[in-house]
Structures are given as C-alpha cells and as structure tokens.
Scaffold this motif. Structure first.
Motif, short mmCIF file in Angstrom:
data_model
loop_
_atom_site.label_atom_id
_atom_site.label_comp_id
_atom_site.label_asym_id
_atom_site.label_seq_id
_atom_site.Cartn_x
_atom_site.Cartn_y
_atom_site.Cartn_z
N VAL A 157 36.13 0.19 2.69
CA VAL A 157 35.46 0.71 3.89
C VAL A 157 34.54 1.85 3.48
CG1 VAL A 157 35.78 1.71 6.19
CG2 VAL A 157 37.48 0.10 5.28
N VAL A 158 33.25 1.58 3.44
CA VAL A 158 32.28 2.60 3.04
C VAL A 158 32.21 3.69 4.10
CG1 VAL A 158 29.86 3.02 2.46
CG2 VAL A 158 30.96 0.87 1.77
N GLY A 159 32.20 4.94 3.66
CA GLY A 159 32.16 6.07 4.59
C GLY A 159 33.51 6.68 4.85
N SER A 160 34.58 6.11 4.26
CA SER A 160 35.93 6.64 4.48
C SER A 160 36.05 8.08 3.99
CB SER A 160 36.97 5.76 3.77
OG SER A 160 37.01 4.46 4.32
N THR A 161 35.46 8.36 2.83
CA THR A 161 35.55 9.71 2.26
C THR A 161 34.89 10.74 3.16
OG1 THR A 161 35.58 8.78 0.03
CG2 THR A 161 35.05 11.11 0.23
N CYS A 162 33.74 10.42 3.70
CA CYS A 162 33.00 11.36 4.56
C CYS A 162 33.81 11.71 5.81
CB CYS A 162 31.65 10.75 4.93
SG CYS A 162 30.53 11.89 5.73
N ILE A 163 34.39 10.70 6.47
CA ILE A 163 35.19 10.93 7.67
C ILE A 163 36.45 11.71 7.33
CG2 ILE A 163 36.50 9.78 9.50
CD1 ILE A 163 34.49 7.48 9.35
N PHE A 164 37.08 11.36 6.20
CA PHE A 164 38.31 12.04 5.78
C PHE A 164 38.04 13.53 5.53
CE2 PHE A 164 41.45 13.44 2.69
CZ PHE A 164 42.63 12.91 3.19
N ILE A 165 36.92 13.85 4.87
CA ILE A 165 36.59 15.24 4.57
C ILE A 165 36.38 16.03 5.86
CG2 ILE A 165 34.79 16.74 3.59
CD1 ILE A 165 34.45 14.68 1.37
N ALA A 166 35.73 15.42 6.86
CA ALA A 166 35.50 16.11 8.13
C ALA A 166 36.84 16.44 8.80
CB ALA A 166 34.65 15.23 9.04
N LEU A 167 37.77 15.47 8.82
CA LEU A 167 39.10 15.73 9.39
C LEU A 167 39.85 16.79 8.58
CD1 LEU A 167 40.44 12.17 10.30
CD2 LEU A 167 40.07 14.06 11.88
N HIS A 168 39.78 16.65 7.26
CA HIS A 168 40.51 17.54 6.35
C HIS A 168 40.08 18.99 6.55
CE1 HIS A 168 41.11 19.46 2.34
NE2 HIS A 168 42.26 18.79 2.38
N ARG A 169 38.78 19.25 6.59
CA ARG A 169 38.27 20.61 6.73
C ARG A 169 38.60 21.18 8.10
NH1 ARG A 169 32.26 20.07 3.86
NH2 ARG A 169 33.04 19.87 1.72
N SER A 170 38.53 20.35 9.14
CA SER A 170 38.84 20.83 10.48
C SER A 170 40.31 21.19 10.61
CB SER A 170 38.47 19.76 11.52
OG SER A 170 37.08 19.49 11.48
N MET A 171 41.19 20.39 10.02
CA MET A 171 42.62 20.67 10.08
C MET A 171 42.97 21.96 9.34
SD MET A 171 43.88 16.72 9.58
CE MET A 171 45.60 17.06 9.26
N LEU A 172 42.31 22.21 8.20
CA LEU A 172 42.54 23.45 7.47
C LEU A 172 42.03 24.65 8.27
CD1 LEU A 172 41.55 22.39 3.84
CD2 LEU A 172 43.84 22.97 4.64
N ARG A 173 40.87 24.51 8.89
CA ARG A 173 40.26 25.62 9.63
C ARG A 173 41.07 25.97 10.87
NH1 ARG A 173 36.45 25.45 13.60
NH2 ARG A 173 36.10 23.24 13.20
N LEU A 174 41.61 24.95 11.56
CA LEU A 174 42.34 25.18 12.80
C LEU A 174 43.85 25.30 12.62
CD1 LEU A 174 40.40 22.59 15.01
CD2 LEU A 174 40.09 25.08 14.96
N ASN A 175 44.32 25.19 11.35
CA ASN A 175 45.76 25.25 11.06
C ASN A 175 46.55 24.24 11.90
OD1 ASN A 175 45.81 27.28 9.06
ND2 ASN A 175 45.58 28.87 10.64
N GLY A 232 38.47 1.96 17.65
CA GLY A 232 38.09 1.01 16.62
C GLY A 232 37.61 1.63 15.33
N LEU A 233 37.56 2.97 15.24
CA LEU A 233 37.14 3.65 14.01
C LEU A 233 38.31 3.75 13.05
CD1 LEU A 233 35.03 5.31 12.41
CD2 LEU A 233 35.87 7.34 13.61
N SER A 234 38.17 3.21 11.86
CA SER A 234 39.25 3.25 10.87
C SER A 234 38.67 3.49 9.49
CB SER A 234 40.06 1.94 10.88
OG SER A 234 39.26 0.85 10.48
N ILE A 235 39.46 4.11 8.63
CA ILE A 235 39.06 4.37 7.24
C ILE A 235 40.16 3.87 6.31
CG2 ILE A 235 37.66 6.37 7.88
CD1 ILE A 235 39.91 8.16 6.93
N GLU A 236 39.81 3.77 5.02
CA GLU A 236 40.77 3.28 4.03
C GLU A 236 41.35 4.46 3.26
OE1 GLU A 236 41.03 0.28 0.15
OE2 GLU A 236 39.09 0.90 0.95
N LEU A 237 42.66 4.44 3.05
CA LEU A 237 43.35 5.49 2.31
C LEU A 237 44.15 4.87 1.17
CD1 LEU A 237 44.82 7.69 5.21
CD2 LEU A 237 42.67 8.05 3.97
N ASN A 238 44.20 5.59 0.05
CA ASN A 238 45.10 5.26 -1.06
C ASN A 238 46.32 6.17 -0.96
OD1 ASN A 238 43.35 3.35 -2.10
ND2 ASN A 238 42.40 4.75 -3.55
#
Length: 620
Positions: A384-402, A276-282
């Motif tokens: 959706v407030v908090g979308s940026t924070c969740i997106f950054i966490a995913l983004h940094r992890s994907m870069l770190r783990l390739n 049920g966790l979702s974020i908004e993207l442009n």
C-alpha cells in the motif's frame, strides 16, 4: 464425533498467527558469505586474546563457522552458501575464474547447513592452499575482475526463491579497501563502473550487500575508497560504519552475530483507520520464549523422517471412513451436527485486520493492562503506497497530544482490544538507541480482570526497624547495570552444546557457564554478611532456629504421614520371598504401591510397570 467444548472455537490456523512461536514465511533468509582469499588475507595478522597472531582469513573463517553453529540453534531453516574469491582454482556454476564455492556431497550450493558441512568447513584452512589456492584476482594488465565474478556468482546462488518470501543477503569479508588500486587509467574506471553496476543489479533484485571489513593493527580500512558507494554509505552513516582498527576475533564474531540476528517480520497486517482508508504495517516480536527445537521421528533403518497420518475408523463396522468426519454438540437432548465448513464460519469472529476505534490520554493506560509482551509495528509501502506518510502523521500527532490509539485486532478466533503507543526515536552518540514506531499492547477484556479481595486487617505489618534493615540489605546486594540480556538460559545452552558435540563428533563437551548461579564471592563480603545477619535478627529475633522453625505445609505433612504409614504396612510383607516365588503379580496395585511409597519410588503406571520397578529396586 462429539465436539470438545474447549475446542469448538479454536481456529485451525490459530497457532500460525501466534507471533511467539511462528514466524511469517517472508522471514526466511538466504545468505551468501563472500570471503576474500587473496594473499593479503593470509599475510595480515591481528593479535588474538591469547596474545598469538591470527590472520584475517582465519578470523573470517572462524566468524562464519561460529555463526553456522549459532544459526542451527536460532534459524534452522535459513539457507547459506560460502564463496571464496581471489582463488587459484574455480568452482561455480558460471565457470568464472577466481571464484570457488565451498560445498560438500549431498547438499545443494545454497542449502541449510549440515553437520558435515560445518565440520569440513571448520578444517578448511588446513587444506585451503592445496585444494583451492590463493592469488590476486585483480592485477594490472589483466581484464579479470574476481570481485565482479564473485558478485555474479552470489547473485546466481540467490536466484533461488522470491524476494517476497525470503530475505536475501551477501556478507562480504575483506581487508582490501581499494580492490582496483593496482590498476590505473581507463581500465580502472571501467572495472569500477562494471562492478558497481553488478552490485546495483543485485540490490535491484532485493539482495542486500553488507561489508565486514578487517583492519590491520596499524592502519584503518578506508571504506570511502570504494565500498561506501557500493553499499550506499554517506554522511553520518559513513562515519559510524567503520569499526576501530585492530578489532579482535571476538569483536568480529559479535558484529557478525548482530548482523545475522536481523529484525524479522512476524506478520503483515492492514490497519483500517476510517472510511475505507487503510495502511500496511509490519509487525515485529520484541520478546518471545525460546524453546528447544521440535523432535523429528526417524525411520530406524533408513534414518529418513517419518510422516504421520491419521485415519478414522467406524466404531460399529470397523471400516475406514472415506468421507470427512462430522462433529456434533449435544443441545436439549439432540445432537446438532456441524460440517467442517460450518465450523469454520462459526469460528471466524474477526477478519484479522487492525481496526481503529479512537484515542485516549496516555494516563488511562495502566501497567497491569499489558497481557503479554507487546508487538512493535512499523509502516510498509510494499503493498500500500503512502502507508509511511499516513503512519508518520498519526505517530507525530499521538506524541504531541500524549495519546494512544485503541484498536480491535486478533486472529479470527481470538480477537483482542489493543493499545497503539507511539515511541519516538532516541539517538545518542553511538547511534540510534530506540527506533520510531508504535508498540501494540494487548489489553484485557472486563472478563480477564480479577479483583483481589483480602482482609487487610489480617495482613501482618513490618515494623519500621524491619523495613530499615531490609532497605539496607537491598542496597548492599544491588545489581549494578542489570539487564536480562546478560543471562543466557543454562538449560538451553547445555542442550545445544550436547547436540553440537554429537552432531560434529567432537571429543570434548563444550564448557557451559551458568550465568544464573549466585555470586558466592560477592555474597561473602563482610558488608553483605552483616546486612543479612542484621535483617535476620530484626525479623526473627535472637532465638531463631533456622532448622527447627521451618514451616511445613499441610500437603507436606500429609505426604510424610502417608510415607510413614506405607513403611509400617510394607513391613508386614516378605517382599524378597514374594519376588522369588513370582507372587508379586498376584498382589493388588495398592499393595504394590506400599513398597514404592515406603522407598520413595514413583507410584505411577500400570501394574506391570510397578512390578518391574520393584524388582529393579530389589536388584532382581
């Protein structure tokens, strides 16, 4: 009504979801040009390309005129208004001094640019002093504040529409870096404070204010005096903002054009991660095909746009159908009927959301997996407030783990698997080169992959000498610093140049430079000519006949044989006599086509069309 098998699962809104051809309604723009018309704008000059001096007012007007013409090509539905401040006469809805809103008859003050609007604005300098006039609107001993009034008028013009359905912008042209420099003491502080508050009120309503400063040749526009606080510049942004002194007309045009071609949101989507966790993207389309605008049918008498309507008539009775038509699909000898609602439910395979499946190493993603240009995605906290924070966490992890994310996405009738590939921010001396975010790459299904089966033994192989000569040729005609951005579509450029000349009633057709034409002078250099000849000699040998050795395809041979046969058969008829006696209409279509094929004319169309084409060719 029988169903078209290819059309059964085509969604009614499918085209609106295709980011290559349609943009989200929230990307419409309302733009107000604020132009300083003080005497300083007319007295300060800069050298132009032809070594003549041009005033800052002329530079601003030229930039706006060029952008209006460009806007008709790129963003026909955006609406604009042009507002001068520090003017002797006033013309605005608020009846404020020192502000003049330029417009023409039969057009709202904020509206789409028309041919008449552009044409009259092109010549505004000729009548500006007489019709509008220039004066200093902020002087010592007076409480008049023309900049405050201009921002108020611009805000009033941009009251049209909602910030949720349109981007609203104010572009400010001026060469005065301290508009309140002539005022001292408490009066200056009070006018500065009220102007800042007026700008903040506009920004709170979703209106962005952008400054395009014009610098005299011998001094720099000091944005820190006043405008830095008004538009929110500080630190590195302030240092990188100011263009160099003495910019020329073309530089200002390019700067304005870059500002006008801002990022456009194609669509806002929900990214469902888990539980049920979702974020908004442009989403943003980085590349899209550019095609000429759609043709609009007009009434030949009133010149008003025509509206197309469709009605269904019963084949048996000829009566007009009042109820919604039903469709059917034959199945085992029976016609299975579907209502519109049932078809809509059948076609709705997906909800249109982006749903995460998991992650894979980047090495699993191949270049040939990319079905079409990717879509760039960036988070938004608007809904959706908090979308940026969740997106950054995913983004940094994907870069770190390739790793890249595998997700399921698509419009209701065309769902697709996509790969989300994180892109890190790249910053160089000139500023940001690549923004942080993710690219949404559209992946193929197993059905879409077509393996190539070929007989490798039958494939001819190049010799080492041929490969060496080919490599030498490629080095000789290497394109240095190549970029697709260097080449404009010559067909589109000519299309819009012709439209512009017709709409603005220009006497001369704009000259269009075809940037795709090969560099004949460069190809004629001795080194290039030598490399070409050596490559040709290596591949074809000494006895190569360029004219005689051209291989003709099987289809070409058949067409040539058919033309020769038609010419022989055609000689059996006296076509001039048949035409004079009106006997062409008694001939069969195949006989008429003999004449057309023998003279390399088109053979398509009805019999009457073929006869007309023959008579036209004969000059009768």
């Amino acid at each position: 009504m029988e169903l078209d098998p290819d059309d059964v699962f085509r969604d009614d809104d499918e085209e609106s979801d295709n980011e290559f051809y349609q943009e989200h309604e929230a990307t419409k723009e309302y733009v107000v040009y604020l132009v300083d018309a003080s005497p300083k704008m007319f007295s300060t000059t800069c050298p132009a390309e032809d070594q003549t001096d041009e005033t800052h007012f002329h530079i601003a007007v030229s930039c706006i005129a060029q952008s209006l013409k460009t806007q008709i090509i790129n963003r026909l539905y955006d609406e604009v208004a042009i507002c001068f401040f520090n003017t002797r006469k006033k013309k605005n809805l608020q009846d404020l001094n020192g502000v003049f809103v330029f417009n023409v008859a039969e057009r709202e003050q904020l509206d789409r640019p028309t041919a008449r609007f552009i044409k009259e604005f092109d010549h505004i300098e000729e009548s500006f002093e007489k019709e509008i006039g220039s004066q200093y609107g902020i002087v010592s001993g007076s409480r008049e504040n023309s900049l405050y009034n201009a921002l108020w008028v611009a805000q009033g013009l941009l009251r049209k529409g909602s910030s949720k359905t349109a981007d609203k912008r104010i572009l400010l042209f001026t060469n005065e870096d301290d508009p309140f420099g002539s005022i001292k003491g408490a009066a200056k502080n009070d006018m500065t404070r009220t102007t800042m508050q007026r700008a903040k009120d506009a920004q709170d309503l979703g209106i962005s204010i952008e400054l395009l400063p014009l610098s005299p040749p011998d001094e720099e526009f000091k944005v820190s005096h006043f405008y830095a606080d008004m538009i929110g510049l500080e630190g590195d942004d302030l240092a990188l903002f100011m263009p160099s002194a003495g910019q020329k007309l073309e530089d200002m045009k390019d700067q304005l054009r870059k500002r006008m071609f801002s990022k456009r949101i194609v669509k806002r989507i929900s990214f469902i991660i888990a539980n049920g966790l979702s974020i908004e993207l442009n989403t943003y389309a980085l590349i899209r095909p550019t095609v000429p605008g759609a043709i609009t049918w007009l009434d030949s008498v009133t010149n008003h746009p025509l509206k197309t309507e469709r009605s269904f008539i019963c084949a048996d009775t000829g009566a007009l159908m009042q109820e919604p038509a039903k469709r059917f699909q034959p199945y085992k000898g029976e016609n299975i009927k579907f209502s519109v609602q049932e078809l809509s439910e059948i076609k709705r395979v997906s909800t249109g959301h982006l749903r995460l499946h998991g992650f894979k190493p980047l090495s699993y993603l191949k270049d040939y997996h990319n079905l079409r240009p990717s879509t760039f995605v960036f988070p938004s906290d608007k809904e959706v407030v908090g979308s940026t924070c969740i997106f950054i966490a995913l983004h940094r992890s994907m870069l770190r783990l390739n790793r890249f994310a595998v997700a399921f996405y698509g419009n209701p009738s065309n769902p697709r698997l996509v790969a989300l590939v994180a892109q890190d921010e790249i910053v160089r001396a000139g500023g940001q080169v690549e923004p942080p975010g993710m690219h949404m790459i559209y992946l193929p299904y197993s059905d879409d992959i077509r393996p190539l089966h070929s007989d490798t033994d039958a494939v001819p192989r190049a010799s080492d000498d041929e490969v060496k000569k080919a490599a030498a040729l490629m080095k000789r005609i290497d394109l240095k610093d190549f970029s697709v951005c260097q080449f404009a579509n010559p067909s589109l450029q000519r299309h819009y140049a012709v439209l512009q000349a017709l709409a603005l009633e220009e006497d001369d057709m704009p000259e269009i430079k075809d940037e795709t034409v090969p560099d004949e002078e460069g190809m004629a250099r001795p080194g290039v000519v030598k490399a070409v000849e050596e490559f040709k000699l290596s591949v074809y040998g000494d006895n190569y006949d360029e004219e005689g050795d051209v291989k003709v395809s099987e289809a070409s041979r058949k067409r040539k044989a058919a033309t020769e046969n038609a010419a022989k058969e055609c000689a059996n008829y006296d076509w001039a006599d048949l035409a004079d006696k009106g006997k062409l209409k008694e001939m069969t279509v195949q006989e008429l086509k003999l004449y057309l094929m023998a003279h390399n004319l088109s053979t398509t169309g009805r019999k009457e069309t073929l006869i007309s084409r023959i008579l036209t060719h004969m000059g009768k």
